[in-house]
Design a protein around this motif. Structure first.
Motif, PDB file in Angstrom:
ATOM      1  N   ASN A  99       0.816  -1.208   0.000  1.00 51.51           N
ATOM      2  CA  ASN A  99       0.000   0.000   0.000  1.00 51.51           C
ATOM      3  C   ASN A  99       0.854   1.264   0.000  1.00 51.51           C
ATOM      4  O   ASN A  99       0.489   2.269  -0.621  1.00 51.51           O
ATOM      5  N   ILE A 103       0.552   4.203  -2.833  1.00 58.62           N
ATOM      6  CA  ILE A 103       0.372   5.619  -2.505  1.00 58.62           C
ATOM      7  C   ILE A 103       1.446   6.462  -3.189  1.00 58.62           C
ATOM      8  O   ILE A 103       1.163   7.496  -3.806  1.00 58.62           O
ATOM      9  N   THR A 117     -10.018   7.789   0.897  1.00 59.61           N
ATOM     10  CA  THR A 117     -10.235   6.449   1.439  1.00 59.61           C
ATOM     11  C   THR A 117     -11.546   6.481   2.234  1.00 59.61           C
ATOM     12  O   THR A 117     -12.281   7.465   2.192  1.00 59.61           O
ATOM     13  N   HIS A 123      -5.580  -0.239   5.978  1.00 60.97           N
ATOM     14  CA  HIS A 123      -4.577  -0.361   4.923  1.00 60.97           C
ATOM     15  C   HIS A 123      -3.175  -0.607   5.454  1.00 60.97           C
ATOM     16  O   HIS A 123      -2.233  -0.688   4.662  1.00 60.97           O
ATOM     17  N   MET A 172      -8.817   5.020  -2.948  1.00 56.87           N
ATOM     18  CA  MET A 172      -8.202   3.792  -2.446  1.00 56.87           C
ATOM     19  C   MET A 172      -9.219   3.064  -1.576  1.00 56.87           C
ATOM     20  O   MET A 172      -9.752   3.643  -0.627  1.00 56.87           O
ATOM     21  N   ILE A 205      -7.203   2.607  -6.750  1.00 60.63           N
ATOM     22  CA  ILE A 205      -6.345   1.656  -6.037  1.00 60.63           C
ATOM     23  C   ILE A 205      -7.245   0.710  -5.244  1.00 60.63           C
ATOM     24  O   ILE A 205      -8.052   1.162  -4.426  1.00 60.63           O
ATOM     25  N   ASP A 207      -7.237  -2.330  -2.578  1.00 59.14           N
ATOM     26  CA  ASP A 207      -6.487  -3.071  -1.569  1.00 59.14           C
ATOM     27  C   ASP A 207      -7.082  -4.471  -1.465  1.00 59.14           C
ATOM     28  O   ASP A 207      -8.160  -4.665  -0.914  1.00 59.14           O
TER      29      ASP A 207
END
Length: 384
Positions: A99, A103, A117, A123, A172, A205, A207
């Motif tokens: 992560n 970033i 987020t 994360h 994200m 993004i 995760d």
């Protein structure tokens, strides 16, 4: 007195050995392991193919600098991106590191700082990934964190539309919030996220540290929701317990991570990659993934059918073999289940999280179900 920092609130159970879905403590008590090291040992303990891969590679070479070409990395990267629209992989040691890489890459590529987020997300615990996390308890005592993260309510399209703009580098998210309580958004929310990213040139993004590598019945959980991420982060189940993480990305991002832009000493060493390849050689087959999906659906349906009449149970949710039971006194029940030989783990305050190995048998799932039902029948009264 222990010489360890008291970082963890440890159970008075010392696991000595494991085989498949079962583990044994210092008193040789047998447990059905539905924690999988928190979604890590997806093929169970001491899987013979994984053990063989580790042993074989350990007799060749363990580690080289990333200044040399590493054939095992090339093979593993090809396997990870093969069934996706992603093109490139960067290997590291953990989900938090993956992560952090995501970033850094998003900010460098877009030349923008703001990253959106969501509340209840998780994360990681490095400074950047902790700043991205939407849980205050993770951040307490560390002073000012990175100010470029905006945390929004999960599953709230209107708030997302208000905050996402041309100054936003990335959105994200976990497509299923794991540590936050096994929370899945409405289909329209995922669609809105994708549309907002495309409209405003925002990177997406995802995760997949907990949800990836077959946990939800797909190679990657985003496949359930027809999302088109620019970056995907992985770890946990990628190495079945051997430390490895990865960041996958589209080819357009390649120039931003040129020589000297990012790196790691141990990430993607031959030993880690050989182990991970053996894991994917088993999991990344349609037949295996279909079985994960089938077993997960059946197990979740049985939990719903049997627990629906207990007022203490609010909801049962999840996909594949990532399942949460939201209920009163979840922490107490987790301890009670341990006493009965079933290991589970919390997710957020009120959720019992069930994370069996992906190759768990139907018989083992039935055994876990019977243990759970016996406990609820002993603790609570049903509503008829």
């Amino acid at each position: 007195m222990s010489a360890l920092f008291p970082t963890y609130k440890r159970k008075q159970i010392r696991l000595q050995k494991g085989n498949g879905t079962y583990v044994y403590d210092q008193n040789d008590k047998k447990y059905l392991d539905f924690t999988s090291g928190i979604a890590v040992t997806s093929l169970g303990h001491c899987h013979p193919d994984v053990v063989a891969a580790l042993q074989k590679q350990s007799e060749c070479i363990w580690h080289t600098s990333n200044l040399f070409e590493i054939h095992q990395q090339e093979l593993l990267a090809d396997t990870l991106v093969k069934h996706t629209h992603l093109d490139l992989a960067f290997f590291c040691n953990s989900g938090a590191e993956a992560n952090e890489a995501a970033i850094k890459l998003a900010k460098k590529f877009t030349k923008k700082n703001k990253i959106i987020t969501f509340n209840d997300s998780f994360h990681g615990r490095t400074f950047g990934s902790m700043s991205a996390t939407g849980q205050q308890k993770i951040k307490e005592g560390y002073g000012p964190l990175l100010s470029t993260f905006i945390h929004l309510p999960w599953n709230d399209i209107e708030q997302l539309k208000k905050q996402a703009d041309n100054d936003t580098a990335a959105i994200m998210m976990e497509v299923i919030q794991g540590e936050g309580g096994i929370k899945i958004a409405d289909p329209d929310f995922y669609k809105a996220v994708q549309e907002i990213c495309e409209k405003n040139d925002i990177l997406l993004i995802i995760d997949e540290v907990q949800t990836g590598i077959g946990r939800t019945g797909k190679r990657y959980a985003y496949e359930h929701f027809e999302l088109d991420p620019d970056i995907v982060t992985l770890a946990k189940g990628l190495g079945n317990g051997f430390p490895i993480g990865a960041m996958l990305g589209k080819s357009k991002l390649a120039d931003m991570f040129g020589p000297g832009s990012h790196g790691t000493t141990f990430g993607g060493n031959p030993l880690a990659c050989a182990v991970s390849q053996s894991v994917l050689d088993i999991i990344f087959h349609d037949e295996f993934l279909s079985e994960v999906e089938r077993k997960g659906k059946n197990f979740k349906a049985q939990l719903e059918n049997h627990l629906i009449n207990f007022p203490c149970v609010k909801e049962i949710r999840g996909k594949g073999l990532l399942i949460g039971i939201e209920c009163e006194r979840a922490g107490e029940l987790i301890v009670n289940l341990e006493d009965q030989g079933l290991l589970t783990v919390p997710a957020g305050e009120p959720v019992i999280r069930l994370l069996p190995p992906l190759n768990v048998t139907d018989e083992e799932l039935t055994s876990a179900l019977n243990t759970i039902l016996a406990l609820f029948n002993n603790k609570y009264e049903k509503v008829t």
